[in-house]
Design a protein around this motif. Structure first.
Motif, PDB file in Angstrom:
ATOM      1  N   THR A  74       0.898  -1.303   0.069  1.00 37.22           N
ATOM      2  CA  THR A  74       0.038  -0.037   0.105  1.00 37.22           C
ATOM      3  C   THR A  74       0.902   1.288  -0.010  1.00 37.22           C
ATOM      4  O   THR A  74       1.492   1.568  -0.923  1.00 37.22           O
ATOM      5  CB  THR A  74      -1.093  -0.056   1.268  1.00 37.22           C
ATOM      6  OG1 THR A  74      -0.148  -0.117   2.304  1.00 37.22           O
ATOM      7  CG2 THR A  74      -2.228  -1.045   0.877  1.00 37.22           C
ATOM      8  N   SER A  93      -2.883   0.643  -3.583  1.00 35.76           N
ATOM      9  CA  SER A  93      -3.228   1.695  -3.096  1.00 35.76           C
ATOM     10  C   SER A  93      -4.148   2.740  -3.883  1.00 35.76           C
ATOM     11  O   SER A  93      -4.919   3.525  -3.544  1.00 35.76           O
ATOM     12  CB  SER A  93      -1.813   2.387  -2.499  1.00 35.76           C
ATOM     13  OG  SER A  93      -1.252   2.997  -3.633  1.00 35.76           O
ATOM     14  N   LYS A  94      -3.997   2.775  -5.196  1.00 31.67           N
ATOM     15  CA  LYS A  94      -4.548   3.607  -6.118  1.00 31.67           C
ATOM     16  C   LYS A  94      -5.932   3.249  -6.253  1.00 31.67           C
ATOM     17  O   LYS A  94      -6.757   4.297  -6.338  1.00 31.67           O
ATOM     18  CB  LYS A  94      -3.813   3.546  -7.612  1.00 31.67           C
ATOM     19  CG  LYS A  94      -4.147   4.565  -8.522  1.00 31.67           C
ATOM     20  CD  LYS A  94      -3.253   4.539  -9.795  1.00 31.67           C
ATOM     21  CE  LYS A  94      -3.716   5.658 -10.755  1.00 31.67           C
ATOM     22  NZ  LYS A  94      -3.205   5.507 -11.931  1.00 31.67           N
ATOM     23  N   ASN A  97      -9.284   2.118  -2.533  1.00 30.31           N
ATOM     24  CA  ASN A  97      -9.407   3.157  -1.690  1.00 30.31           C
ATOM     25  C   ASN A  97     -10.853   3.596  -1.154  1.00 30.31           C
ATOM     26  O   ASN A  97     -10.944   4.756  -1.002  1.00 30.31           O
ATOM     27  CB  ASN A  97      -8.611   4.202  -2.220  1.00 30.31           C
ATOM     28  CG  ASN A  97      -9.087   4.874  -3.722  1.00 30.31           C
ATOM     29  OD1 ASN A  97     -10.124   4.251  -4.217  1.00 30.31           O
ATOM     30  ND2 ASN A  97      -8.424   5.568  -4.182  1.00 30.31           N
ATOM     31  N   LYS A  98     -11.846   2.777  -1.333  1.00 29.18           N
ATOM     32  CA  LYS A  98     -13.348   3.221  -0.869  1.00 29.18           C
ATOM     33  C   LYS A  98     -13.486   2.976   0.483  1.00 29.18           C
ATOM     34  O   LYS A  98     -13.118   1.925   0.994  1.00 29.18           O
ATOM     35  CB  LYS A  98     -14.143   2.711  -1.904  1.00 29.18           C
ATOM     36  CG  LYS A  98     -13.842   3.172  -3.409  1.00 29.18           C
ATOM     37  CD  LYS A  98     -14.882   2.388  -4.204  1.00 29.18           C
ATOM     38  CE  LYS A  98     -14.569   2.440  -5.745  1.00 29.18           C
ATOM     39  NZ  LYS A  98     -13.073   1.831  -5.965  1.00 29.18           N
ATOM     40  N   GLY A 114      -6.708   0.288   0.539  1.00 31.80           N
ATOM     41  CA  GLY A 114      -5.699   1.312   0.364  1.00 31.80           C
ATOM     42  C   GLY A 114      -6.657   2.585   0.781  1.00 31.80           C
ATOM     43  O   GLY A 114      -6.045   3.741   0.474  1.00 31.80           O
ATOM     44  N   VAL A 115      -7.469   2.586   1.859  1.00 32.05           N
ATOM     45  CA  VAL A 115      -7.723   3.624   2.614  1.00 32.05           C
ATOM     46  C   VAL A 115      -6.711   4.242   3.488  1.00 32.05           C
ATOM     47  O   VAL A 115      -6.277   3.189   4.320  1.00 32.05           O
ATOM     48  CB  VAL A 115      -9.080   3.526   3.246  1.00 32.05           C
ATOM     49  CG1 VAL A 115      -9.668   4.805   4.232  1.00 32.05           C
ATOM     50  CG2 VAL A 115     -10.378   3.308   2.233  1.00 32.05           C
ATOM     51  N   MET A 142      -1.879   2.967   5.202  1.00 35.36           N
ATOM     52  CA  MET A 142      -3.282   2.523   4.682  1.00 35.36           C
ATOM     53  C   MET A 142      -3.546   1.290   5.502  1.00 35.36           C
ATOM     54  O   MET A 142      -2.736   0.768   6.225  1.00 35.36           O
ATOM     55  CB  MET A 142      -3.181   2.335   3.053  1.00 35.36           C
ATOM     56  CG  MET A 142      -2.777   3.572   2.526  1.00 35.36           C
ATOM     57  SD  MET A 142      -2.542   3.177   0.616  1.00 35.36           S
ATOM     58  CE  MET A 142      -2.250   4.694  -0.123  1.00 35.36           C
ATOM     59  N   THR A 572      -2.403  13.050   1.108  1.00 39.89           N
ATOM     60  CA  THR A 572      -3.360  13.639   0.224  1.00 39.89           C
ATOM     61  C   THR A 572      -3.920  14.997   0.529  1.00 39.89           C
ATOM     62  O   THR A 572      -3.391  15.636   1.777  1.00 39.89           O
ATOM     63  CB  THR A 572      -4.520  12.766   0.008  1.00 39.89           C
ATOM     64  OG1 THR A 572      -5.320  12.830   1.428  1.00 39.89           O
ATOM     65  CG2 THR A 572      -4.239  11.212  -0.037  1.00 39.89           C
ATOM     66  N   ARG A 587      -1.788  10.052  -7.596  1.00 41.55           N
ATOM     67  CA  ARG A 587      -1.877   8.733  -6.792  1.00 41.55           C
ATOM     68  C   ARG A 587      -0.878   7.660  -7.280  1.00 41.55           C
ATOM     69  O   ARG A 587      -0.869   6.252  -7.084  1.00 41.55           O
ATOM     70  CB  ARG A 587      -3.014   8.341  -6.505  1.00 41.55           C
ATOM     71  CG  ARG A 587      -4.019   9.120  -5.945  1.00 41.55           C
ATOM     72  CD  ARG A 587      -3.877   9.605  -4.562  1.00 41.55           C
ATOM     73  NE  ARG A 587      -4.530  10.584  -3.972  1.00 41.55           N
ATOM     74  CZ  ARG A 587      -5.565  10.424  -3.376  1.00 41.55           C
ATOM     75  NH1 ARG A 587      -5.909   9.241  -2.894  1.00 41.55           N
ATOM     76  NH2 ARG A 587      -6.504  11.497  -2.729  1.00 41.55           N
TER      77      ARG A 587
END
Length: 972
Positions: A74, A93-94, A97-98, A114-115, A142, A572, A587
């Protein structure tokens, strides 16, 4: 050829991306993924960016068929080499991510791996909830990586670790089947045992292992004593034996480093937001052992956290562009500092807790100073602690802090004796070390300073860990607390847990992954811990000649080596800050400060070319760097990639020549000077859509980007016509930068009028352009000539009494930044004096306000709202607050800072056709939406000419330089 053919087929079958061949792009990305935050480095066979579960299954199928291990990754901030290897790196990771579901009443959340931890808590805050485990890397760490390492953090003594807060996990097994790991009732557990599928086999074989009495005794005897909460050595078999909780395979999954399966979703336990009232008692000690005794006292008062910061970390905050401002609470020269946090329902309750601890410490003769910090300043204190890993990378020389024994844990009551033993061990080895972090949990990040570029240093590296394992056994501690075993400590698990337990650990790996497709050679079957180091091939010791002076950083190579890999550049826009705008938009790992520094390090170390900069991979990785200078300040190690990029480009041009567009941009001043002579004609051509399109196409500018106008009268021409102010009380010099002179002369004129009306004599001294356009395009040799000329022009005029004032941040700050690494040695003293007195316009005004020479009555009392966007260089030099204060000086002016990073224009970057889309993506992260949502009655302020241009092109709204706003506010 056969291998590449197979990879070709795999690439075609994926919805995501696969990088595997020797093309520049693919090779660049593979190199970028060859390291993490550890000391290890190994080029992967390929890098995959899966888009969905089907892609993950395709990768696992490929690994099974071809004997290739799949390494899940990640943020890549692991410290034990967990995500370094020669298989296929699978970066989830890309796209994974939800945040999938939040259940407020039951206090849980379901997320993809990936969050980012801090981004998750930002989303949970409106519900009054948070995910507790809090690593120092929480702004980019993450959930997938936190599960893999069983991450804890500085509040773990209250908030727990990831294992304690992992309720369920959706996992893909080695046969690509999907399973749900969750807490099981006795009936549900029995049903798992009789399933006729891969999951059933795993449960049956584990059940046989864990019900064997000899195995139970070996596990009970071999694992660390129960009072140690940081226990992450091997696999958590001891947790599966706990009869006080339902059987949950998540207990084993947490801390397994991606070696047992691939997590695609996780259900996490949440907690209510802690009380907002908090205070930090910052206890100063003259001795590290006394500090550890103080920690035991602190824990008896039930704090939220008890964290150590040592003298090395504190010393590296001195003079640091960011952390110098955080030193306000340090008294004297302590050897150790214990930061103890208390929370409560009221400020008085919190203070009472802290004062009770203070009294207890004084009674026992522990500590010499006890500042108590509350409010927003507590964040500044914690930031120093969290930046420890990066700050100590500022140590000069080749002996650098190494992640080695930084994850060993003992009971807190054993820390005084354990630390004393470690100190004696390190004295025997002849090395120093930094000590910091989780005293409250019994886990100190002890980082010895070792030169891994030498054979002797590598031997010391191994020896220290070998001897430390003896101490871990002595105190029945844990070899790994929260950073994991990886390939660093894996070979010592057998020694610490015993031969019988290690055999069981190997059985666990075989049960889940008989073919070794999940992150092979981590935890078990690890290579020797002193192989595949970053500096294994460091044979080229020839001096690298540079155009910039890198002596303050020791060399350009040392500057690149300062990158610890901690990944601060992967935060981010939700966390905020400037670094790193290209990563925030794409990202992609190759667009991080970390990737650029690592790429430079590898080529400058290992290249066999005479010009070690002459590599297309370096050009590729530097391409999307906006030279925002965010990394110079926000990176704890101050890895200034903008400076290194300019240096690289000059060497690259030396080999390949200067491209046409680069020459056009670098010579911007000359073109604008000619344009100003025929301003009506020039403006007609550049503003006519047909003619402008020809210019853009010829130069290589984006069709959608507007071209700047020129002024018919330059700033200097206008000023030269003005009559001297006989009532002037002080003389100042105004730098007519190349942008204000020709494109924004009206702003310069207002600056002159404002200063004159306030009683200053304003003189534009003899000078030439700042050189910013040359620096931005990497023409360092020409910039050096400009720097020398300007210092020669200005050295006899500029002083504290007669400062040089600038309007455009990127120009005036050049005197304080690049000029000090460009001018000839004989001009350095003069350059330093000019730099010290080269001020932004608002910096000067704030000094005058603070000196009582300016008064609110001189300005309008009309109500006005202003939203301010700071230029990247203002942010890098901590000047946005200055602008805020000055714009707020008129009595009823209310200023709100837009929490934006880079605007995305970055000089010419946003003009260039291949960069236009990214430029707008960066702007759309925060800045442009904020401007769109601002009422028309509110003024938008931006000091940078590029920033104002981006706002105009992106939103169609006019923004103002702070000078204009202040001039308009002046009572005339």
């Amino acid at each position: 050829m056969k291998e590449n053919t197979s990879l070709d087929q795999l690439a075609q079958s994926l919805n995501g991306e696969l990088y595997y061949d020797d093309s520049t792009q693919h090779h660049t990305i593979r190199i970028a993924y060859s390291t993490d935050a550890s000391v290890y480095q190994e080029l992967p066979l390929a890098v995959a960016i899966p888009k969905n579960r089907a892609d993950i299954k395709a990768l696992l199928q490929f690994g099974t068929s071809n004997g290739v291990t799949i390494i899940p990754r990640t943020a890549g901030t692991s410290l034990a080499g967990q995500v370094v290897g020669n298989g296929i790196i699978m970066d989830i990771s890309k796209y994974f991510n939800k945040i999938l579901e939040v259940n407020v009443s039951e206090q849980w959340v379901r997320v993809e791996p990936g969050v980012i931890r801090d981004d998750l808590n930002h989303a949970l805050k409106p519900f009054g909830l948070m995910f507790g485990p809090e690593t120092s890397t929480a702004s980019r760490a993450m959930i997938g990586g936190m599960i893999g390492n069983n991450s804890s953090g500085l509040h773990s003594i209250v908030w727990g670790d990831t294992r304690q807060n992992l309720l369920e996990a959706n996992v893909i097994l080695d046969d690509q089947s999907e399973v749900l790991f969750e807490a099981l009732s006795a009936d549900s557990y029995f049903k798992k045992l009789i399933q006729k599928n891969r999951e059933g086999v795993i449960y049956r074989e584990l059940n046989a292992m864990l019900t064997n009495q000899d195995n139970i005794k070996a596990i009970t005897d071999g694992y660390p004593k129960r009072s140690i909460t940081r226990r992450n050595t091997g696999y958590a078999l001891d947790m599966l034996l706990d009869q006080n909780r339902p059987f949950n395979m998540c207990q084993l999954l947490a801390g397994s480093e991606g070696t047992l399966g691939i997590v695609t979703e996780a259900k996490l336990q949440l907690m209510p937001l802690p009380p907002e009232n908090l205070g930090l008692l910052c206890i100063h000690f003259d001795d590290m052992i006394a500090c550890m005794r103080g920690n035991i006292v602190a824990l008896s008062h039930a704090p939220e956290a008890s964290e150590l910061v040592d003298k090395y970390i504190m010393d590296f905050t001195v003079g640091h562009r960011t952390y110098q401002h955080n030193r306000f609470f340090i008294e004297g020269d302590p050897k150790a500092l214990l930061i103890v946090e208390f929370r409560g329902s009221t400020p008085l309750e919190v203070e009472a807790k802290a004062m009770a601890l203070k009294a207890a410490l004084i009674e026992k003769g522990l500590g010499y100073a006890y500042p108590y910090i509350t409010g927003e300043q507590t964040n500044l204190v914690w930031d120093v602690r969290k930046a420890g890993l990066g700050l100590i990378r500022n140590l000069p020389g080749d002996s650098q802090p190494v992640n080695l024994i930084e994850d060993c844990a003992v009971s807190p009551e054993d820390l005084p004796a354990y630390v004393a033993d470690i100190q004696n061990l390190l004295i025997e080895e002849g090395v120093h070390a930094s000590y910091y972090a989780h005293a409250g949990a019994g886990e100190l990040h002890i980082e010895p300073f070792v030169n891994l570029k030498t054979e002797a240093g590598v031997k010391t590296f191994r020896s220290i860990l070998e001897k430390t394992t003896d101490l871990v056994l002595k105190y029945n501690g844990s070899l790994s607390g929260e950073h994991g075993d990886g390939r660093l400590r894996g070979e010592f698990i057998e020694k610490v847990l015993g031969e019988k337990v290690f055999e069981l650990i190997k059985q666990v790996k075989a049960i889940f992954d008989p073919k070794g497709i999940f992150n092979a050679n981590k935890i078990v079957n690890t290579p020797p811990m002193d192989t595949f180091l970053r500096y294994d091939n460091n044979k080229n010791t020839t001096e690298i000649k540079t155009y910039f002076d890198f002596s303050k950083e020791e060399s350009i190579l040392r500057l690149a080596e300062k990158c610890s890999g901690s990944g601060d550049c992967r935060k981010t826009e939700i966390t905020g800050g400037t670094m790193c705008p290209s990563f925030m938009a794409t990202r992609e790992e190759k667009d991080t400060t970390r990737a650029r520094a690592n790429m430079l390090r590898q080529f400058l170390t290992n290249s066999t070319k005479e010009n070690r900069f002459d590599h297309e991979e370096l050009k590729d990785v530097m391409d999307l760097c906006l030279s925002c200078k965010g990394c110079k300040t926000e990176c704890p190690s101050s890895v200034d990639v903008a400076k290194m990029k300019a240096e690289f480009l000059q060497h690259y041009y030396d080999e390949h020549g200067v491209p046409f567009r680069t020459q056009v941009i670098a010579n911007f001043t000359e073109s604008q000077k000619l344009g100003a002579m025929v301003a009506p004609v020039y403006n007609f051509v550049t503003q006519n859509s047909f003619l402008a399109s020809i210019i853009k196409r010829t130069i290589g500018f984006a069709p959608k980007r507007s071209l700047p106008k020129v002024c018919g009268t330059t700033l200097t021409q206008w000023v030269n016509k003005q009559i001297e102010n006989p009532k002037a009380k002080r003389k100042v010099y105004l730098f007519a930068d190349e942008f204000t002179e020709y494109n924004d002369a009206e702003i310069g004129i207002k600056a002159y009028k404002l200063l004159t009306a306030l009683g200053y004599e304003v003189i534009i001294p003899k000078h030439i352009q700042s050189g910013r356009t040359y620096l931005s395009k990497g023409l360092v040799k020409e910039a050096k000539k400009i720097a020398n000329k300007n210092i020669n022009f200005l050295k006899d005029f500029i002083s504290e009494g007669t400062p040089l004032l600038g309007i455009e941040p990127s120009a005036i700050i050049t005197f304080r930044d690049e000029y000090l690494a460009l001018v000839d040695p004989e001009l350095m003293q003069d350059a330093e004096r000019v730099a010290k007195n080269a001020l932004m316009f608002d910096e000067f005004l704030l000094k005058e306000i603070e000196a009582g020479r300016l008064h609110k009555e001189q300005f309008s009392s009309e109500k006005k709202k202003i939203k301010l966007h700071g230029h990247c260089y203002q942010k890098a030099f901590h000047l946005v607050e200055t602008t805020t204060q000055v714009l707020s000086f008129p009595m009823n002016y209310e200023v709100e800072v837009i929490p934006s990073g880079c605007c995305g224009m970055a000089g010419s970057f946003g003009y260039e056709k291949e960069h236009y889309e990214l430029s707008m993506k960066v702007a759309e992260l925060v800045l442009l939406p904020a401007v769109r949502n601002t009422e028309t009655s509110t003024l938008i302020a931006a000091a940078g000419t590029s920033c104002r241009h981006q706002i105009k092109d992106g939103v169609g709204r006019h923004s103002y330089h702070p000078v204009e706003i202040l001039y308009d506010a002046l009572i005339k």
